[in-house]
Design a protein around this motif. Structure first.
Motif, PDB file in Angstrom:
ATOM      1  N   PRO A  89       7.560  -7.041  -4.139  1.00 58.62           N
ATOM      2  CA  PRO A  89       7.028  -5.727  -3.762  1.00 58.62           C
ATOM      3  C   PRO A  89       5.489  -5.680  -3.773  1.00 58.62           C
ATOM      4  CG  PRO A  89       8.815  -5.456  -5.316  1.00 58.62           C
ATOM      5  CD  PRO A  89       8.514  -6.919  -5.254  1.00 58.62           C
ATOM      6  N   SER A  90       4.886  -6.334  -4.738  1.00 58.24           N
ATOM      7  CA  SER A  90       3.423  -6.349  -4.802  1.00 58.24           C
ATOM      8  C   SER A  90       2.822  -7.098  -3.618  1.00 58.24           C
ATOM      9  CB  SER A  90       2.956  -7.000  -6.101  1.00 58.24           C
ATOM     10  OG  SER A  90       3.409  -6.266  -7.203  1.00 58.24           O
ATOM     11  N   VAL A  91       3.431  -8.197  -3.231  1.00 55.20           N
ATOM     12  CA  VAL A  91       2.937  -8.978  -2.092  1.00 55.20           C
ATOM     13  C   VAL A  91       3.051  -8.160  -0.811  1.00 55.20           C
ATOM     14  CG1 VAL A  91       3.384 -11.007  -0.664  1.00 55.20           C
ATOM     15  CG2 VAL A  91       3.378 -11.207  -3.154  1.00 55.20           C
ATOM     16  N   PHE A  92       4.180  -7.512  -0.597  1.00 50.42           N
ATOM     17  CA  PHE A  92       4.341  -6.698   0.603  1.00 50.42           C
ATOM     18  C   PHE A  92       3.401  -5.502   0.599  1.00 50.42           C
ATOM     19  CE2 PHE A  92       8.638  -8.701   1.149  1.00 50.42           C
ATOM     20  CZ  PHE A  92       8.342  -9.293   2.367  1.00 50.42           C
ATOM     21  N   ALA A  93       3.191  -4.891  -0.546  1.00 52.49           N
ATOM     22  CA  ALA A  93       2.242  -3.778  -0.630  1.00 52.49           C
ATOM     23  C   ALA A  93       0.832  -4.261  -0.313  1.00 52.49           C
ATOM     24  CB  ALA A  93       2.289  -3.147  -2.020  1.00 52.49           C
ATOM     25  N   GLY A  94       0.466  -5.443  -0.778  1.00 53.05           N
ATOM     26  CA  GLY A  94      -0.843  -6.018  -0.472  1.00 53.05           C
ATOM     27  C   GLY A  94      -1.007  -6.301   1.008  1.00 53.05           C
ATOM     28  N   ILE A  95       0.026  -6.832   1.633  1.00 50.88           N
ATOM     29  CA  ILE A  95      -0.019  -7.102   3.075  1.00 50.88           C
ATOM     30  C   ILE A  95      -0.167  -5.805   3.859  1.00 50.88           C
ATOM     31  CG2 ILE A  95       1.349  -7.938   5.036  1.00 50.88           C
ATOM     32  CD1 ILE A  95       2.470 -10.098   3.138  1.00 50.88           C
ATOM     33  N   ILE A  96       0.591  -4.792   3.488  1.00 47.73           N
ATOM     34  CA  ILE A  96       0.504  -3.498   4.180  1.00 47.73           C
ATOM     35  C   ILE A  96      -0.882  -2.881   3.987  1.00 47.73           C
ATOM     36  CG2 ILE A  96       1.369  -1.128   4.156  1.00 47.73           C
ATOM     37  CD1 ILE A  96       4.157  -2.336   3.625  1.00 47.73           C
ATOM     38  N   LEU A  97      -1.423  -2.947   2.788  1.00 50.47           N
ATOM     39  CA  LEU A  97      -2.760  -2.430   2.528  1.00 50.47           C
ATOM     40  C   LEU A  97      -3.801  -3.170   3.367  1.00 50.47           C
ATOM     41  CD1 LEU A  97      -4.664  -0.591   0.921  1.00 50.47           C
ATOM     42  CD2 LEU A  97      -4.792  -2.397  -0.804  1.00 50.47           C
TER      43      LEU A  97
END
Length: 65
Positions: free
Chosen positions: A9-17
């Protein structure tokens, strides 16, 4: 495996950001370029009006007779 599941989840949130910030930066760059082009166009138009033959002061209000 549990660590990987915790990081996803943190990796995907970072990519989206990252994608959102890149989109904002691109939009800002395009807006600044459009504004500069409009200002350059207005300055060129003003110089052409100023250098044209005709009234000495084209932006002065006309006096009624």
């Amino acid at each position: 495996m549990e660590y990987l599941i915790a990081l996803i989840p943190s990796v995907f949130a970072g990519i989206i950001l990252y994608l959102i910030l890149r989109w904002i930066s691109s939009a800002d760059r395009a807006e600044r370029k459009a504004q500069k082009d409009a200002q350059d166009d207005a300055a060129a138009w003003y110089e052409s009006v100023k250098n044209s033959k005709g009234t000495r002061r084209p932006f002065e209000e006309r006096k009624s007779k």
